[in-house]
Motif scaffolding. Structure first.
Motif, PDB file in Angstrom:
ATOM      1  N   VAL A  74       1.097  -1.147  -0.065  1.00  0.00           N
ATOM      2  CA  VAL A  74       0.241  -0.058   0.199  1.00  0.00           C
ATOM      3  C   VAL A  74       0.840   1.143  -0.053  1.00  0.00           C
ATOM      4  CG1 VAL A  74      -1.541   1.299   1.250  1.00  0.00           C
ATOM      5  CG2 VAL A  74      -1.906  -1.231   1.011  1.00  0.00           C
ATOM      6  N   LEU A  75       2.115   1.278   0.755  1.00  0.00           N
ATOM      7  CA  LEU A  75       2.932   2.445   0.801  1.00  0.00           C
ATOM      8  C   LEU A  75       3.570   2.448  -0.636  1.00  0.00           C
ATOM      9  CD1 LEU A  75       4.403   1.902   4.488  1.00  0.00           C
ATOM     10  CD2 LEU A  75       2.525   3.520   3.666  1.00  0.00           C
ATOM     11  N   MET A  76       4.013   1.441  -1.269  1.00  0.00           N
ATOM     12  CA  MET A  76       4.606   1.664  -2.438  1.00  0.00           C
ATOM     13  C   MET A  76       3.515   2.199  -3.565  1.00  0.00           C
ATOM     14  SD  MET A  76       7.268   1.205  -4.131  1.00  0.00           S
ATOM     15  CE  MET A  76       8.355   0.218  -3.026  1.00  0.00           C
ATOM     16  N   LEU A  77       2.260   1.680  -3.503  1.00  0.00           N
ATOM     17  CA  LEU A  77       1.196   2.304  -4.377  1.00  0.00           C
ATOM     18  C   LEU A  77       0.866   3.828  -4.107  1.00  0.00           C
ATOM     19  CD1 LEU A  77      -1.252  -0.450  -4.415  1.00  0.00           C
ATOM     20  CD2 LEU A  77      -0.135   0.325  -6.321  1.00  0.00           C
ATOM     21  N   LEU A  78       1.052   4.236  -2.879  1.00  0.00           N
ATOM     22  CA  LEU A  78       0.744   5.427  -2.528  1.00  0.00           C
ATOM     23  C   LEU A  78       1.874   6.365  -2.920  1.00  0.00           C
ATOM     24  CD1 LEU A  78      -0.767   5.214   0.929  1.00  0.00           C
ATOM     25  CD2 LEU A  78      -2.003   5.937  -1.071  1.00  0.00           C
ATOM     26  N   ALA A  79       3.240   5.889  -2.899  1.00  0.00           N
ATOM     27  CA  ALA A  79       4.455   6.489  -3.266  1.00  0.00           C
ATOM     28  C   ALA A  79       4.601   6.853  -4.732  1.00  0.00           C
ATOM     29  CB  ALA A  79       5.542   5.970  -2.779  1.00  0.00           C
ATOM     30  N   VAL A  80       4.119   5.769  -5.527  1.00  0.00           N
ATOM     31  CA  VAL A  80       4.075   5.868  -6.931  1.00  0.00           C
ATOM     32  C   VAL A  80       3.134   6.810  -7.454  1.00  0.00           C
ATOM     33  CG1 VAL A  80       3.538   4.594  -8.983  1.00  0.00           C
ATOM     34  CG2 VAL A  80       5.116   3.444  -7.403  1.00  0.00           C
ATOM     35  N   SER A  81       2.029   6.880  -6.664  1.00  0.00           N
ATOM     36  CA  SER A  81       0.877   7.711  -7.191  1.00  0.00           C
ATOM     37  C   SER A  81       1.308   9.194  -6.751  1.00  0.00           C
ATOM     38  CB  SER A  81      -0.409   7.497  -6.000  1.00  0.00           C
ATOM     39  OG  SER A  81      -0.863   6.223  -6.256  1.00  0.00           O
ATOM     40  N   GLY A  82       2.154   9.518  -5.538  1.00  0.00           N
ATOM     41  CA  GLY A  82       2.550  10.546  -5.269  1.00  0.00           C
ATOM     42  C   GLY A  82       3.715  11.189  -6.168  1.00  0.00           C
ATOM     43  N   LEU A  83       4.570  10.311  -6.960  1.00  0.00           N
ATOM     44  CA  LEU A  83       5.534  10.604  -7.885  1.00  0.00           C
ATOM     45  C   LEU A  83       4.685  11.031  -9.079  1.00  0.00           C
ATOM     46  CD1 LEU A  83       8.395   7.765  -7.383  1.00  0.00           C
ATOM     47  CD2 LEU A  83       8.414  10.293  -7.090  1.00  0.00           C
ATOM     48  N   ILE A  84       3.619  10.188  -9.430  1.00  0.00           N
ATOM     49  CA  ILE A  84       2.921  10.696 -10.834  1.00  0.00           C
ATOM     50  C   ILE A  84       2.138  11.833 -10.585  1.00  0.00           C
ATOM     51  CG2 ILE A  84       0.749  10.253 -11.928  1.00  0.00           C
ATOM     52  CD1 ILE A  84       1.294   7.179 -11.543  1.00  0.00           C
ATOM     53  N   PHE A  85       1.682  12.248  -9.219  1.00  0.00           N
ATOM     54  CA  PHE A  85       1.154  13.633  -8.893  1.00  0.00           C
ATOM     55  C   PHE A  85       2.335  14.753  -9.264  1.00  0.00           C
ATOM     56  CE2 PHE A  85      -0.246  16.929  -6.048  1.00  0.00           C
ATOM     57  CZ  PHE A  85      -1.234  17.542  -6.529  1.00  0.00           C
ATOM     58  N   VAL A  86       3.373  14.402  -8.772  1.00  0.00           N
ATOM     59  CA  VAL A  86       4.626  15.368  -8.817  1.00  0.00           C
ATOM     60  C   VAL A  86       5.040  15.582 -10.242  1.00  0.00           C
ATOM     61  CG1 VAL A  86       7.139  15.777  -8.278  1.00  0.00           C
ATOM     62  CG2 VAL A  86       5.418  15.040  -6.390  1.00  0.00           C
ATOM     63  N   TYR A  87       4.940  14.488 -11.005  1.00  0.00           N
ATOM     64  CA  TYR A  87       5.433  14.415 -12.440  1.00  0.00           C
ATOM     65  C   TYR A  87       4.443  15.425 -13.196  1.00  0.00           C
ATOM     66  CZ  TYR A  87       5.800  12.741 -17.228  1.00  0.00           C
ATOM     67  OH  TYR A  87       6.129  12.581 -18.381  1.00  0.00           O
TER      68      TYR A  87
END
Length: 149
Positions: A74-87
């Motif tokens: 779950v933390l990995m999914l949230l981190a990747v989602s956060g990276l997509i948002f920053v992108y």
């Protein structure tokens, strides 16, 4: 009837696809285009609706026990989602090339890829091929950001 998570997700996806289709039918039509600009959004909307209906009908995990999702996943999914948002936030400001290279580097490294030389070569090569293909072959201009080309 709505006993599984998959069926609940299927209904949410169907509602999203209906809203998406409604908005895609609001796009203006161009008189001299063979394939209009709304063809891809409409196609994706109908595809999402069809797949969500299939998910509701087929429901492959109905007989299985409820699957547990680990905390680190779950933390990995949230981190990747956060990276997509920053992108998305930095896309216009820094440009396609810089943001995409950084995104690919950070995301791949975070997901466990450890060969730095390969990672850097693929990130830079893939990004530059995409950038020059879009800008010069297809003449679809991507944001250049800080770079002069």
């Amino acid at each position: 009837m709505l006993v599984s998570v998959e069926r609940k997700v299927a209904i949410v996806l169907l509602l999203i696809s209906i809203l998406y289709l409604f908005l895609s039918f609001q796009l203006p039509a161009f008189p001299y285009a063979i394939v209009d600009a709304d063809a891809l959004p409409k196609g994706l909307g109908f595809l999402l609706a069809a797949l969500s209906i299939l998910l509701f009908i087929l429901n492959p995990t109905e007989d299985r026990k409820k699957s547990d999702i680990k905390k680190d996943e779950v933390l990995m999914l949230l981190a990747v989602s956060g990276l997509i948002f920053v992108y998305i936030l930095l896309f216009e400001l820094l440009g396609f090339v810089i943001v995409t290279i950084l995104f690919l580097l950070v995301t791949s490294r975070m997901l466990g890829y450890t060969k730095w030389k390969t990672l850097i070569a693929v990130s830079i090569g893939f990004t530059l091929v995409l950038y020059f293909s879009f800008n010069y072959l297809l003449q679809i201009y991507l944001p250049q950001g800080l770079l002069p080309f």
